[in-house]
Scaffold this active site. Structure first.
Site, PDB file in Angstrom:
ATOM      1  N   HIS A   1      -7.097 -11.004  -1.630  1.00  0.00           N
ATOM      2  CA  HIS A   1      -6.526 -10.611  -0.326  1.00  0.00           C
ATOM      3  C   HIS A   1      -7.429 -11.161   0.774  1.00  0.00           C
ATOM      4  CE1 HIS A   1      -4.498  -8.605   2.780  1.00  0.00           C
ATOM      5  NE2 HIS A   1      -4.452  -7.366   2.330  1.00  0.00           N
TER       6      HIS A   1
ATOM      7  N   ASN B   1      -4.596  -5.736  12.372  1.00  0.00           N
ATOM      8  CA  ASN B   1      -5.953  -5.184  12.346  1.00  0.00           C
ATOM      9  C   ASN B   1      -6.878  -5.871  13.342  1.00  0.00           C
ATOM     10  OD1 ASN B   1      -5.689  -3.025  10.434  1.00  0.00           O
ATOM     11  ND2 ASN B   1      -5.419  -4.579   8.859  1.00  0.00           N
TER      12      ASN B   1
ATOM     13  N   THR C   1       0.850  -1.194   0.000  1.00  0.00           N
ATOM     14  CA  THR C   1       0.000   0.000   0.000  1.00  0.00           C
ATOM     15  C   THR C   1       0.881   1.238   0.000  1.00  0.00           C
ATOM     16  OG1 THR C   1      -1.891  -1.068   1.020  1.00  0.00           O
ATOM     17  CG2 THR C   1      -1.663   1.290   1.421  1.00  0.00           C
TER      18      THR C   1
ATOM     19  N   ASN D   1      -4.645 -10.404   6.838  1.00  0.00           N
ATOM     20  CA  ASN D   1      -4.452  -9.142   7.570  1.00  0.00           C
ATOM     21  C   ASN D   1      -5.707  -8.492   8.127  1.00  0.00           C
ATOM     22  OD1 ASN D   1      -1.803  -9.527   7.047  1.00  0.00           O
ATOM     23  ND2 ASN D   1      -1.651  -8.048   5.388  1.00  0.00           N
TER      24      ASN D   1
HETATM   25  C1  8OZ Z   1      -0.330  -1.181   5.391  1.00  0.00           C
HETATM   26  C2  8OZ Z   1      -1.062  -0.015   5.305  1.00  0.00           C
HETATM   27  C3  8OZ Z   1      -2.286  -0.035   4.695  1.00  0.00           C
HETATM   28  C4  8OZ Z   1      -2.790  -1.218   4.196  1.00  0.00           C
HETATM   29  C5  8OZ Z   1      -2.394  -4.930   4.438  1.00  0.00           C
HETATM   30  C6  8OZ Z   1      -3.279  -3.648   2.598  1.00  0.00           C
HETATM   31  O1  8OZ Z   1      -2.066  -4.919   5.608  1.00  0.00           O
HETATM   32  C7  8OZ Z   1      -2.603  -3.646   3.733  1.00  0.00           C
HETATM   33  C8  8OZ Z   1      -2.059  -2.385   4.282  1.00  0.00           C
HETATM   34  C9  8OZ Z   1      -0.825  -2.361   4.886  1.00  0.00           C
HETATM   35  O2  8OZ Z   1      -2.604  -5.970   3.819  1.00  0.00           O
END
Ligand code: 8OZ
Length: 373
Positions: free
Chosen positions: A182, A242, A33, A185
């Site tokens: 995806h 997250n 990102t 995360n």
């Molecule tokens: C870092 C900042 C924003 C998004 C991920 C798409 O963690 C991300 C992401 C990583 O997979």
């Protein structure tokens, strides 16, 4: 990242077949990102330059790209659902192909990792259940605490699966070589997978069989558009990124991988450990065992050095190696690794956001660097 192991003896730098594609080497640029899309979440010429500079990777996986306005969770990330976005991505894919590279689009829905300011008409973000994540969303007016998302109605889920299919069609029109789903995360698919965020009592919640249903419906929809050999999937089974949590990651992900075998995907991409933070793996989880369960190519990621990658390849533990952060400041990473040239480091302040070349496309290749010195 110089190596103590013989680089020349490794096939990491040799061509490899992935599905019906021949990649120049086994080194993959991770989805990164960068939060530098233009108005309408449309990529532009500067993004094309950035990806072209890195096209000596055997495969580039695009930065995470939202499949719909609802799938957006950060300011300035690109989308892959509108005609303007398709036209923008065409610049990127053409530039990468002209430089001899290959590029997959990473398809993304963030679920609860968003904020009303990033949603159409200030709506609440959606998720499997109304469980708020700890942490903050990156909005155009700065960081703001996550909100409690709205739990999706059972009847709404098919429309999100359809958004994945639509984004897959857009990715084809944009000239990508394939797509990566995806599912890592702590974003929407991961939120459905885990019992910390999925408290549903319908057919998408409860048992492991039910919690993997959404992921498998997405895989079915995307492979329908692309054919399975052009589709990969990214998982982060033990990452708490997250604010995601599960009571039995091994039970969950070993089952999921068994189900994925039905599709014949191009590869399984795993974040080994805590995304970008550490390679520590909790007791009870074993990536080598997971890989052995998967019938297809295994792409490893997270904190690898060249030596770790060479050793893992020699032991037969990996097929493809994905580097993220090292690609930020080293557009010619493959040549630097192959030749033992020094690596540059991108300061954190340059990772996300910004509209110009600075900290993005102004990292020189080693040879140019040396000539300028
Ligand atoms: C870092 C900042 C924003 C998004 C991920 C798409 O963690 C991300 C992401 C990583 O997979």
């Amino acid at each position: 990242m110089g190596s103590d192991l013989p680089v020349a003896a490794s096939d990491l730098f040799q061509p490899v077949r992935v599905g019906d594609l021949t990649l120049a080497n086994r080194i993959v640029m991770a989805p990164l990102t960068r939060a530098r899309a233009g108005p309408g979440d449309v990529p532009g010429p500067l993004n094309a330059t950035y990806y072209r500079q890195r096209a000596s990777a055997g495969l580039i996986i695009s930065e995470a790209t939202q499949i719909s306005p609802q799938g957006k969770g950060y300011a300035f990330t690109p989308g892959i659902y509108s005609d303007a976005q398709v036209e923008g991505w065409k610049l990127v894919t053409a530039a990468v192909h002209a430089a001899g590279g290959h590029i997959f689009a990473q398809l993304w829905h963030v679920g609860r990792i968003s904020h009303p300011d990033l949603q159409e008409n200030g709506r609440l973000p959606v998720a499997p259940s109304a469980v708020r994540a700890n942490g903050q969303a990156f909005t155009e007016s700065g960081f703001q605490p996550f909100v409690t998302p709205r739990a999706l109605e059972t009847e709404e889920i098919a429309a999100i699966v359809a958004d994945y299919a639509h984004a897959s069609v857009c990715a084809r029109r944009a000239g990508f070589d394939g797509v990566e789903i995806h599912a890592a995360n702590g974003y929407l698919i991961d939120q459905f997978l885990r019992d910390g965020t999925n408290l549903r009592s319908d057919r998408y919640g409860g048992s492991i069989e039910n919690r993997v249903r959404f992921a498998l419906e997405v895989v079915a929809a995307v492979t329908e558009v692309w054919g399975p050999s052009r589709v990969g999937i990214r998982l982060a089974p033990v990452s708490p990124a997250n604010d995601i949590a599960d009571s039995d990651p091994w039970g969950l992900f070993s089952h999921l991988v068994g189900e994925l075998n039905r599709f014949g995907l191009a590869y399984l991409h795993c974040v080994e450990g805590h995304t970008t933070v550490s390679r520590a793996v909790p007791e009870g989880f074993d990536f080598a065992r997971l890989r052995a369960l998967f019938r297809g190519l295994y792409m490893a990621n997270n904190g690898y050095t060249l030596d770790l990658a060479l050793a893992a390849r020699r032991q037969g533990l990996i097929d493809l190696i994905c580097f993220g952060r090292p690609f930020l400041a080293n557009p010619d990473l493959v040549a630097r690794l192959a030749n033992g040239w020094p690596l540059a480091e991108a300061p954190r302040a340059t990772w996300y956001g910004g509209s110009g070349a600075e900290g993005y496309t102004d990292w020189p290749a080693h040879a140019a660097d040396a000539a300028a010195a």
